[in-house]
Design a protein around this motif. Structure first.
Motif, PDB file in Angstrom:
ATOM      1  N   ASP A   1      -3.752  -4.481   1.353  1.00  0.00           N
ATOM      2  CA  ASP A   1      -4.524  -4.111   0.170  1.00  0.00           C
ATOM      3  C   ASP A   1      -5.859  -4.845   0.092  1.00  0.00           C
ATOM      4  N   GLU A   2      -5.910  -6.098   0.540  1.00  0.00           N
ATOM      5  CA  GLU A   2      -7.176  -6.830   0.469  1.00  0.00           C
ATOM      6  C   GLU A   2      -8.220  -6.200   1.382  1.00  0.00           C
TER       7      GLU A   2
ATOM      8  N   PRO B   1     -18.855  11.986   1.814  1.00  0.00           N
ATOM      9  CA  PRO B   1     -18.856  11.447   3.178  1.00  0.00           C
ATOM     10  C   PRO B   1     -17.442  11.231   3.708  1.00  0.00           C
ATOM     11  N   ALA B   2     -17.249  11.536   4.980  1.00  0.00           N
ATOM     12  CA  ALA B   2     -15.916  11.473   5.591  1.00  0.00           C
ATOM     13  C   ALA B   2     -15.602  10.065   6.096  1.00  0.00           C
ATOM     14  N   ILE B   3     -14.311   9.776   6.183  1.00  0.00           N
ATOM     15  CA  ILE B   3     -13.810   8.593   6.873  1.00  0.00           C
ATOM     16  C   ILE B   3     -13.146   9.059   8.160  1.00  0.00           C
ATOM     17  N   ILE B   4     -13.562   8.490   9.277  1.00  0.00           N
ATOM     18  CA  ILE B   4     -12.932   8.743  10.572  1.00  0.00           C
ATOM     19  C   ILE B   4     -12.166   7.477  10.915  1.00  0.00           C
TER      20      ILE B   4
ATOM     21  N   MET C   1       0.848  -1.177   0.000  1.00  0.00           N
ATOM     22  CA  MET C   1       0.000   0.000   0.000  1.00  0.00           C
ATOM     23  C   MET C   1       0.893   1.239   0.000  1.00  0.00           C
ATOM     24  N   SER C   2       0.680   2.169  -0.923  1.00  0.00           N
ATOM     25  CA  SER C   2       1.534   3.341  -1.035  1.00  0.00           C
ATOM     26  C   SER C   2       1.267   4.327   0.091  1.00  0.00           C
ATOM     27  N   ASP C   3       2.261   5.192   0.352  1.00  0.00           N
ATOM     28  CA  ASP C   3       2.117   6.194   1.399  1.00  0.00           C
ATOM     29  C   ASP C   3       1.144   7.270   0.968  1.00  0.00           C
ATOM     30  N   SER C   4       0.555   7.952   1.965  1.00  0.00           N
ATOM     31  CA  SER C   4      -0.309   9.092   1.711  1.00  0.00           C
ATOM     32  C   SER C   4       0.241  10.270   2.475  1.00  0.00           C
ATOM     33  N   SER C   5      -0.212  11.472   2.106  1.00  0.00           N
ATOM     34  CA  SER C   5       0.174  12.667   2.848  1.00  0.00           C
ATOM     35  C   SER C   5      -0.186  12.504   4.308  1.00  0.00           C
ATOM     36  N   ASP C   6       0.641  13.086   5.191  1.00  0.00           N
ATOM     37  CA  ASP C   6       0.354  13.033   6.622  1.00  0.00           C
ATOM     38  C   ASP C   6      -0.750  13.994   7.022  1.00  0.00           C
ATOM     39  N   GLY C   7      -1.214  14.832   6.109  1.00  0.00           N
ATOM     40  CA  GLY C   7      -2.346  15.692   6.368  1.00  0.00           C
ATOM     41  C   GLY C   7      -2.029  16.842   7.314  1.00  0.00           C
ATOM     42  N   ALA C   8      -3.074  17.627   7.619  1.00  0.00           N
ATOM     43  CA  ALA C   8      -2.940  18.782   8.501  1.00  0.00           C
ATOM     44  C   ALA C   8      -3.129  18.351   9.943  1.00  0.00           C
ATOM     45  N   ALA C   9      -2.215  18.768  10.811  1.00  0.00           N
ATOM     46  CA  ALA C   9      -2.308  18.442  12.236  1.00  0.00           C
ATOM     47  C   ALA C   9      -3.245  19.422  12.923  1.00  0.00           C
ATOM     48  N   MET C  10      -4.069  18.913  13.829  1.00  0.00           N
ATOM     49  CA  MET C  10      -4.998  19.752  14.580  1.00  0.00           C
ATOM     50  C   MET C  10      -5.442  19.020  15.823  1.00  0.00           C
ATOM     51  N   ALA C  11      -6.151  19.725  16.696  1.00  0.00           N
ATOM     52  CA  ALA C  11      -6.733  19.115  17.900  1.00  0.00           C
ATOM     53  C   ALA C  11      -8.237  19.332  17.857  1.00  0.00           C
ATOM     54  N   ILE C  12      -8.987  18.264  18.120  1.00  0.00           N
ATOM     55  CA  ILE C  12     -10.448  18.327  18.142  1.00  0.00           C
ATOM     56  C   ILE C  12     -10.925  17.587  19.383  1.00  0.00           C
ATOM     57  N   GLY C  13     -11.644  18.274  20.237  1.00  0.00           N
ATOM     58  CA  GLY C  13     -12.235  17.618  21.403  1.00  0.00           C
ATOM     59  C   GLY C  13     -11.239  16.916  22.289  1.00  0.00           C
ATOM     60  N   GLY C  14     -10.038  17.466  22.416  1.00  0.00           N
ATOM     61  CA  GLY C  14      -9.023  16.860  23.266  1.00  0.00           C
ATOM     62  C   GLY C  14      -8.224  15.758  22.610  1.00  0.00           C
TER      63      GLY C  14
ATOM     64  N   MET D   1      -3.242   5.205   9.547  1.00  0.00           N
ATOM     65  CA  MET D   1      -4.444   4.759   8.827  1.00  0.00           C
ATOM     66  C   MET D   1      -4.710   5.575   7.570  1.00  0.00           C
ATOM     67  N   LEU D   2      -3.942   6.660   7.362  1.00  0.00           N
ATOM     68  CA  LEU D   2      -4.226   7.530   6.228  1.00  0.00           C
ATOM     69  C   LEU D   2      -4.072   6.829   4.880  1.00  0.00           C
ATOM     70  N   PRO D   3      -3.004   6.030   4.652  1.00  0.00           N
ATOM     71  CA  PRO D   3      -2.909   5.339   3.358  1.00  0.00           C
ATOM     72  C   PRO D   3      -4.070   4.377   3.110  1.00  0.00           C
ATOM     73  N   LEU D   4      -4.524   3.673   4.151  1.00  0.00           N
ATOM     74  CA  LEU D   4      -5.651   2.755   3.988  1.00  0.00           C
ATOM     75  C   LEU D   4      -6.915   3.523   3.643  1.00  0.00           C
ATOM     76  N   ALA D   5      -7.165   4.631   4.347  1.00  0.00           N
ATOM     77  CA  ALA D   5      -8.357   5.428   4.063  1.00  0.00           C
ATOM     78  C   ALA D   5      -8.329   5.949   2.631  1.00  0.00           C
ATOM     79  N   ARG D   6      -7.176   6.413   2.178  1.00  0.00           N
ATOM     80  CA  ARG D   6      -7.060   6.907   0.803  1.00  0.00           C
ATOM     81  C   ARG D   6      -7.255   5.781  -0.215  1.00  0.00           C
ATOM     82  N   ALA D   7      -6.778   4.583   0.104  1.00  0.00           N
ATOM     83  CA  ALA D   7      -6.964   3.451  -0.807  1.00  0.00           C
ATOM     84  C   ALA D   7      -8.435   3.065  -0.911  1.00  0.00           C
ATOM     85  N   ILE D   8      -9.181   3.246   0.159  1.00  0.00           N
ATOM     86  CA  ILE D   8     -10.614   2.932   0.162  1.00  0.00           C
ATOM     87  C   ILE D   8     -11.401   3.970  -0.622  1.00  0.00           C
ATOM     88  N   ALA D   9     -11.131   5.241  -0.382  1.00  0.00           N
ATOM     89  CA  ALA D   9     -11.882   6.329  -1.020  1.00  0.00           C
ATOM     90  C   ALA D   9     -10.922   7.481  -1.273  1.00  0.00           C
TER      91      ALA D   9
END
Length: 215
Positions: free
Chosen positions: A197-198, A25-28, A1-14, A40-48
Motif C-alpha cells: 500500500d505504501e 492516461p493509461a498505466i502499462i 491491498m484488495s483484489d482487482s478484476s483480472d480484466g480482459a485477456a488479449m494478445a498485443i505485439g506477441g 500488478m492490476l490491484p496496484l495499478a487500480r490503487a494508484i489510479a
C-alpha cells in the motif's frame, strides 16, 4: 491491498496481456519474476482507480519462473537477452500506440523488480518511447549502458528499506538515469522486496495525470 478484476485477456505485439477499461492516461504495468500479467492490476487500480490499465506478461520462462529476461545470478543478467527482450517490448509499445489507442506521451510505465528493470533498460536502449516511469525495487542491469538523452523523461524510483537484494543498488540506478538527463525522484518505502500500500501511495502522490475531459 484488495483484489482487482483480472480484466480482459488479449494478445498485443506477441505479448499476452490483461486490459482494464478506464479513462485518461493509461498505466502499462509490468510484473516481477515468478508472477504473471494479473499480479500488478490491484496496484495499478490503487494508484489510479479510473485509469485504463494494460498489463503484459513477460515472455521468458526460466526454470518454471516467468520473467522479462534471463538472470545469471540474482543481480547479474543475460545481456543479449535484455537487448532482445527490450527490442520486443519497444515493438509492443509502438503497436500499443498505433493500434491500441494508448498515448505513450501521457502513459505511466509501472514496473516492479524484473519488470521495472526491463522498463528502464528499454528507456536506455530505445529512447523516445517511455516518458514517465515508476520503478519499484529495481537496479541497473545493463553492463554497458548507452548514454541516450533522457531529458524528456520523468522517473520515480522506489526502493524498500528492508530489501537486501536490490535496495543497495537503488542509488546507483538513480545516478545512472540522472546522468542521462532524466528527472528522477527517489523514495524509500518501509518494506522489503515486496510492494504494498505504501508504494501505491508514493506513486499516486508523484503521478498527477490530467483529468479526463468530461463527456
Amino acid at each position: 491491498m484488495s483484489d482487482s478484476s483480472d480484466g480482459a485477456a488479449m494478445a498485443i505485439g506477441g505479448f499476452a496481456c490483461r486490459r482494464l477499461a478506464g479513462r485518461g492516461p493509461a498505466i502499462i504495468a509490468l510484473h516481477g519474476s515468478g508472477a504473471d500479467e494479473t499480479t500488478m492490476l490491484p496496484l495499478a487500480r490503487a494508484i489510479a482507480p479510473h485509469a485504463p490499465v494494460i498489463a503484459p506478461r513477460g515472455r521468458i520462462d526460466q526454470d518454471g519462473e516467468r520473467r522479462w529476461f534471463r538472470k545469471l545470478t540474482p543481480t547479474r543478467f543475460d545481456q543479449a537477452d535484455i537487448r532482445r527482450e527490450a527490442a520486443a517490448f519497444a515493438a509492443f509499445l509502438r503497436e500499443l500506440e498505433q493500434t491500441g489507442g494508448v498515448d505513450l506521451g501521457s502513459a505511466l510505465l509501472l514496473g516492479y523488480s524484473n519488470g521495472g528493470n526491463l522498463v528502464h533498460a528499454t528507456m536506455t536502449l530505445h529512447p523516445g518511447l517511455i516518458f514517465r516511469a515508476a520503478l519499484l525495487r529495481c537496479m541497473p542491469v545493463l553492463a554497458r549502458a548507452p548514454r541516450p538523452d533522457l531529458s524528456g523523461a520523468e522517473i520515480l524510483v522506489v526502493s524498500g528499506d528492508g530489501d537486501q537484494t536490490y535496495g543497495p543498488f537503488a542509488g546507483r540506478l538513480v545516478r545512472l538515469l540522472r546522468r542521462r538527463g532524466a528527472r528522477v525522484e527517489a523514495r524509500v518505502a518501509a518494506a522489503g522486496h515486496l510492494f504494498g500500500d505504501e508504494d501505491a501511495r508514493l506513486v499516486r502522490d508523484w503521478w498527477r495525470p490530467p483529468r479526463a475531459a468530461a463527456g
